[in-house]
Design a protein around this motif. Structure first.
Motif, mmCIF file in Angstrom:
data_model
loop_
_atom_site.group_PDB
_atom_site.id
_atom_site.type_symbol
_atom_site.label_atom_id
_atom_site.label_comp_id
_atom_site.label_asym_id
_atom_site.label_seq_id
_atom_site.Cartn_x
_atom_site.Cartn_y
_atom_site.Cartn_z
ATOM 1 N N MET A 1 0.863 -1.171 0.000
ATOM 2 C CA MET A 1 0.000 0.000 0.000
ATOM 3 C C MET A 1 0.900 1.221 0.000
ATOM 4 N N ALA A 2 0.557 2.205 -0.795
ATOM 5 C CA ALA A 2 1.447 3.330 -1.027
ATOM 6 C C ALA A 2 1.332 4.433 0.018
ATOM 7 N N GLU A 3 0.312 4.430 0.843
ATOM 8 C CA GLU A 3 0.121 5.555 1.769
ATOM 9 C C GLU A 3 1.172 5.554 2.860
ATOM 10 N N ASN A 4 1.477 6.728 3.326
ATOM 11 C CA ASN A 4 2.392 6.868 4.446
ATOM 12 C C ASN A 4 1.750 6.203 5.658
ATOM 13 N N GLY A 5 2.498 5.337 6.334
ATOM 14 C CA GLY A 5 1.945 4.574 7.436
ATOM 15 C C GLY A 5 1.366 5.392 8.562
ATOM 16 N N SER A 6 1.831 6.619 8.738
ATOM 17 C CA SER A 6 1.320 7.421 9.840
ATOM 18 C C SER A 6 0.083 8.231 9.460
ATOM 19 N N LYS A 13 -7.778 10.157 14.732
ATOM 20 C CA LYS A 13 -8.099 11.055 15.837
ATOM 21 C C LYS A 13 -9.407 11.808 15.642
ATOM 22 N N SER A 14 -9.887 11.881 14.406
ATOM 23 C CA SER A 14 -11.111 12.629 14.116
ATOM 24 C C SER A 14 -12.017 11.829 13.190
ATOM 25 N N GLU A 15 -13.293 11.769 13.524
ATOM 26 C CA GLU A 15 -14.262 11.055 12.696
ATOM 27 C C GLU A 15 -14.272 11.617 11.272
ATOM 28 N N GLU A 85 -17.259 4.994 10.238
ATOM 29 C CA GLU A 85 -17.113 5.316 11.657
ATOM 30 C C GLU A 85 -17.022 4.057 12.512
ATOM 31 N N ASP A 86 -17.816 3.020 12.192
ATOM 32 C CA ASP A 86 -17.694 1.760 12.935
ATOM 33 C C ASP A 86 -16.306 1.151 12.742
ATOM 34 N N PHE A 87 -15.775 1.268 11.527
ATOM 35 C CA PHE A 87 -14.433 0.769 11.259
ATOM 36 C C PHE A 87 -13.402 1.550 12.076
ATOM 37 N N ARG A 88 -13.547 2.858 12.137
ATOM 38 C CA ARG A 88 -12.641 3.695 12.932
ATOM 39 C C ARG A 88 -12.699 3.297 14.403
ATOM 40 N N LYS A 89 -13.906 3.095 14.921
ATOM 41 C CA LYS A 89 -14.061 2.697 16.324
ATOM 42 C C LYS A 89 -13.449 1.323 16.580
ATOM 43 N N LEU A 90 -13.607 0.427 15.630
ATOM 44 C CA LEU A 90 -13.033 -0.907 15.762
ATOM 45 C C LEU A 90 -11.511 -0.814 15.858
#
Length: 119
Positions: A1-6, A13-15, A85-90
């Motif tokens: 995956m090409a995205e920066n890991g951070s 941190k934000s929905e 959002e459920d994925f973020r919470k998970l």
């Protein structure tokens, strides 16, 4: 995956920021796929973003045929729908053993695909 890991970790941190990150990711990549394959068993998963259903995770599992005359069960296909959002919470509530996981690694965990090291 090409995205920066951070980047995705920062977006958690934000929905709103996470939703934007995931939406932009899937605009660029259309779908994310991965697999786990050993001689007797396989799992393949794809994740895509649907405007109505959110994240759609499709998992196909099956048994590799052992011999010429043995019958093999048909692959099993399972589809899971999850809001961003459920994925973020998970992700936020999941205690990952490796804090250096990529977004692809996280999707693999959510799909339930074992790590190739877990054989």
């Amino acid at each position: 995956m090409a995205e920066n890991g951070s980047n995705w970790k920062e977006a958690l941190k934000s929905e709103t920021t996470f939703k934007d990150f995931i939406t932009n990711y899937f605009k660029e990549h259309q779908e994310l796929s991965g697999s786990y394959d050993i001689p007797s068993y396989y799992e393949h998963y794809t994740v895509r973003l649907d405007s109505h259903d959110g994240l759609v995770i499709t998992l196909i599992t099956g048994i590799n045929q052992a011999g010429k005359n043995e019958s093999t069960a048909l692959p099993f296909k399972q589809t899971e729908k999850m809001s961003i959002e459920d994925f973020r919470k998970l992700i936020l509530h999941k205690k990952f053993a490796d804090q250096n996981m990529s977004l692809a690694d996280v999707f693999q965990v959510v799909a339930g695909v074992p790590d190739s090291d877990d054989q």
